[in-house]
Write an enzyme that holds these catalytic residues in place. Structure first.
Site, PDB file in Angstrom:
ATOM      1  N   GLU A  25       2.242   6.969 -11.750  1.00  0.00           N
ATOM      2  CA  GLU A  25       2.303   7.106 -10.279  1.00  0.00           C
ATOM      3  C   GLU A  25       3.372   6.188  -9.685  1.00  0.00           C
ATOM      4  O   GLU A  25       3.049   5.287  -8.903  1.00  0.00           O
ATOM      5  CB  GLU A  25       0.952   6.711  -9.666  1.00  0.00           C
ATOM      6  CG  GLU A  25      -0.236   7.475 -10.162  1.00  0.00           C
ATOM      7  CD  GLU A  25      -1.572   6.832  -9.737  1.00  0.00           C
ATOM      8  OE1 GLU A  25      -1.578   5.689  -9.249  1.00  0.00           O
ATOM      9  OE2 GLU A  25      -2.596   7.492  -9.916  1.00  0.00           O
ATOM     10  N   GLY A  62       6.145   4.865  -7.162  1.00  0.00           N
ATOM     11  CA  GLY A  62       6.532   5.106  -5.772  1.00  0.00           C
ATOM     12  C   GLY A  62       7.830   4.387  -5.485  1.00  0.00           C
ATOM     13  O   GLY A  62       8.884   4.977  -5.289  1.00  0.00           O
ATOM     14  N   CYS A  66       9.604  -9.827  20.218  1.00  0.00           N
ATOM     15  CA  CYS A  66       9.253 -11.151  20.725  1.00  0.00           C
ATOM     16  C   CYS A  66       8.323 -11.925  19.815  1.00  0.00           C
ATOM     17  O   CYS A  66       7.206 -12.279  20.221  1.00  0.00           O
ATOM     18  CB  CYS A  66       8.627 -10.993  22.098  1.00  0.00           C
ATOM     19  SG  CYS A  66       9.650  -9.993  23.155  1.00  0.00           S
TER      20      CYS A  66
HETATM   21  N1  LLP Z   1      -0.733   3.956  -7.517  1.00  0.00           N
HETATM   22  C1  LLP Z   1      -1.601   3.234  -6.788  1.00  0.00           C
HETATM   23  C2  LLP Z   1      -3.027   3.412  -7.023  1.00  0.00           C
HETATM   24  C3  LLP Z   1      -1.130   2.313  -5.840  1.00  0.00           C
HETATM   25  O1  LLP Z   1      -1.986   1.601  -5.124  1.00  0.00           O
HETATM   26  C4  LLP Z   1       0.273   2.158  -5.645  1.00  0.00           C
HETATM   27  C5  LLP Z   1       0.806   1.236  -4.636  1.00  0.00           C
HETATM   28  C6  LLP Z   1       1.135   2.953  -6.419  1.00  0.00           C
HETATM   29  C7  LLP Z   1       0.607   3.827  -7.355  1.00  0.00           C
HETATM   30  C8  LLP Z   1       2.621   2.874  -6.280  1.00  0.00           C
HETATM   31  O2  LLP Z   1       3.120   1.622  -6.600  1.00  0.00           O
HETATM   32  P1  LLP Z   1       4.713   1.414  -6.657  1.00  0.00           P
HETATM   33  O3  LLP Z   1       5.228   2.182  -7.855  1.00  0.00           O
HETATM   34  O4  LLP Z   1       5.277   1.899  -5.412  1.00  0.00           O
HETATM   35  O5  LLP Z   1       4.864  -0.055  -6.829  1.00  0.00           O
HETATM   36  N2  LLP Z   1       3.694  -2.007   0.960  1.00  0.00           N
HETATM   37  C9  LLP Z   1       3.942  -2.797  -0.223  1.00  0.00           C
HETATM   38  C10 LLP Z   1       3.579  -2.071  -1.490  1.00  0.00           C
HETATM   39  C11 LLP Z   1       2.152  -1.573  -1.545  1.00  0.00           C
HETATM   40  C12 LLP Z   1       1.808  -0.845  -2.808  1.00  0.00           C
HETATM   41  C13 LLP Z   1       0.445  -0.264  -2.752  1.00  0.00           C
HETATM   42  N3  LLP Z   1       0.065   0.533  -3.864  1.00  0.00           N
HETATM   43  C14 LLP Z   1       5.388  -3.260  -0.211  1.00  0.00           C
HETATM   44  O6  LLP Z   1       6.119  -2.966   0.730  1.00  0.00           O
HETATM   45  O7  LLP Z   1       5.821  -3.977  -1.117  1.00  0.00           O
END
Ligand code: LLP
Length: 422
Positions: free
Chosen positions: A275, A277, A346
């Site tokens: 998964e 992202g 602000c």
């Molecule tokens: N699968 C699950 C169950 C997750 O909770 C997440 C991310 C992913 C996959 C994807 O993870 P990635 O490959 O994107 O690292 N807003 C934060 C990141 C939050 C990630 C939450 N879960 C930031 O801007 O760093």
């Protein structure tokens, strides 16, 4: 690697000068590269070659419909965490059978939506959730394919707000309890166990925590099989990090991650699901902003830009670093100087970078925040009544606005005044 490079002294997004987009849509805006998104998907696909695998893009990173459509066309499935994400994935043309539903708090309504629309599997995170899904599935006369997310108690060595695999985190069930939970799952007629799920955190820059977690999952696979469960799919989550600070970061490559997967769980004959992202979308996007003022402070100068923490919250929220580059390449020999780069909101937290070396820049000049394609637009808000900024997609020498900037009127008209006040 991405497709944002200087050509003839001008930053380009693929074959489009970033200045052309700025003149057409105004600043600030996000711009995404189709070629980079496609390449990042392919890199994962190659990294897992030789194993039966399926890539479910974690659309929380960037859920613009055009981005989802690119992913769907590449053959990606989707990892969704809400009814809204599920609806977007379906609208983008992803078949329900390619959608995985993750998240600690799925509601009955979300379960019904996904069961009726089609689902590859639910990744369950607790026993209460498992019992509710069973009830919902039975009430619809369906059987829900499931995995249980196990928490391997591994330190992902990432920012505390995005680490998820330690026992103190809210995610999954303790791995030591897995046999018990799977035994209960097997008795529930509305559920069909298909595998195991694990996700230990995001922006991982070390492969050792992955290896540790995947080894525990491999052992659990064998134990659960011996208990009579048909474990045929392993969802290994996402989390592979990207270089936010190019001058001194080199996180592991998807190929190396693929090798860890192969070494730890490759012998089990399971279908491997991941998964990702951030690695897909992060370096496929820029946030482009222009300088409103250059302000000389005491001991340091400020560049006040027209993007703010509501457009890109990562620096304020996680102390995240984003490389920032001028859109017009500085001439050779131009001396950079330290600046604080701040937005107009602000609060002092509306600071993108402190003491960052930048060439001299004046009002009206453009700069680009790199690595802004993931967790950028999706986390934005209208704080300070700043309308959400446009998203632009580039493909070769073409570009299109894929989410328009709302007018003030559109923004205001989403609220309503109750009748009794009229
Ligand atoms: N699968 C699950 C169950 C997750 O909770 C997440 C991310 C992913 C996959 C994807 O993870 P990635 O490959 O994107 O690292 N807003 C934060 C990141 C939050 C990630 C939450 N879960 C930031 O801007 O760093």
């Amino acid at each position: 690697m991405d497709h944002f490079i200087y050509r003839d002294g001008m930053l380009h997004a693929e074959d489009v000068p970033v200045t052309d987009i700025a003149s057409s849509v105004g600043t600030p805006f996000y711009v995404y590269s189709t070629a980079t998104l496609q390449r990042h998907y392919q890199v994962f696909d190659e990294a897992l070659a030789g194993m039966d695998h399926f890539i479910c893009y974690a659309m929380k990173a960037n859920s613009n419909m055009a981005v989802l459509r690119i992913m769907a066309q590449m053959g990606a499935g989707m990892d969704v965490v809400s009814g809204g994400e599920y609806a977007r994935a379906i609208a983008a043309g992803v078949p329900g059978e390619h959608i995985v539903f993750s998240g600690v708090g799925k509601t009955r309504e979300e379960m019904v939506l996904a069961l009726n629309g089609g689902i590859r599997q639910f990744n369950l995170e607790s026993e209460p959730e498992m019992r509710v899904l069973n009830e919902v599935a039975l009430s619809l006369g369906k059987v829900a394919p499931i995995t249980v997310r196990v928490n391997p108690d591994v330190d992902a060595k990432t920012h505390a707000k995005i680490a998820t695999g330690k026992s103190e985190n809210k995610f999954g069930i303790p791995i030591a309890k897995a046999r018990e939970v799977y035994a209960e799952a097997a008795t529930l007629k509305g559920l069909e166990v298909v595998g195991i799920d694990v996700h230990i955190g995001s922006q991982l820059t070390d492969l050792a925590p992955y290896a540790a977690a995947f080894k525990k999952v491999a052992e659990l696979t064998e134990t659960l099989r011996a208990d009579g469960h048909d474990i045929r799919r392993l969802d290994l989550g996402g989390g592979l990090g990207i270089p936010y600070e190019r001058s001194n970061e080199a996180p592991p490559l998807p190929m190396e991650y693929g090798d860890i997967v192969r070494e730890t769980v490759g012998h089990l004959g399971c279908e491997i699901e991941i998964e990702p992202g951030r690695l897909i979308a992060g370096n496929a996007g820029l946030l482009v902003t222009s300088v409103i003022y250059r302000k000389e402070g005491e001991g340091r100068d400020f560049l006040i830009v027209d993007a703010a923490m509501n457009d890109l919250v990562r620096p304020a929220m996680y102390e995240a670093h984003h490389d920032i580059i001028p859109v017009v390449e500085p001439a050779v020999g131009v001396e950079p100087a330290k600046h604080d780069i701040v937005g107009p909101v602000c609060e002092s937290g509306d600071t993108f970078a402190k003491e960052r070396n930048m060439p001299p820049m004046e009002a009206g000049e453009l700069m680009a925040f790199r690595s802004a394609g993931a967790y950028g637009a999706v986390m934005s808000s209208e704080y300070n009544s700043r309308p959400l900024i446009p998203e632009v997609l580039v493909h070769g020498d073409q570009f299109a606005v894929v989410r328009a900037r709302p007018t003030y009127e559109e923004m205001i008209n989403r609220d309503s005044i109750p009748d009794w006040m009229e």
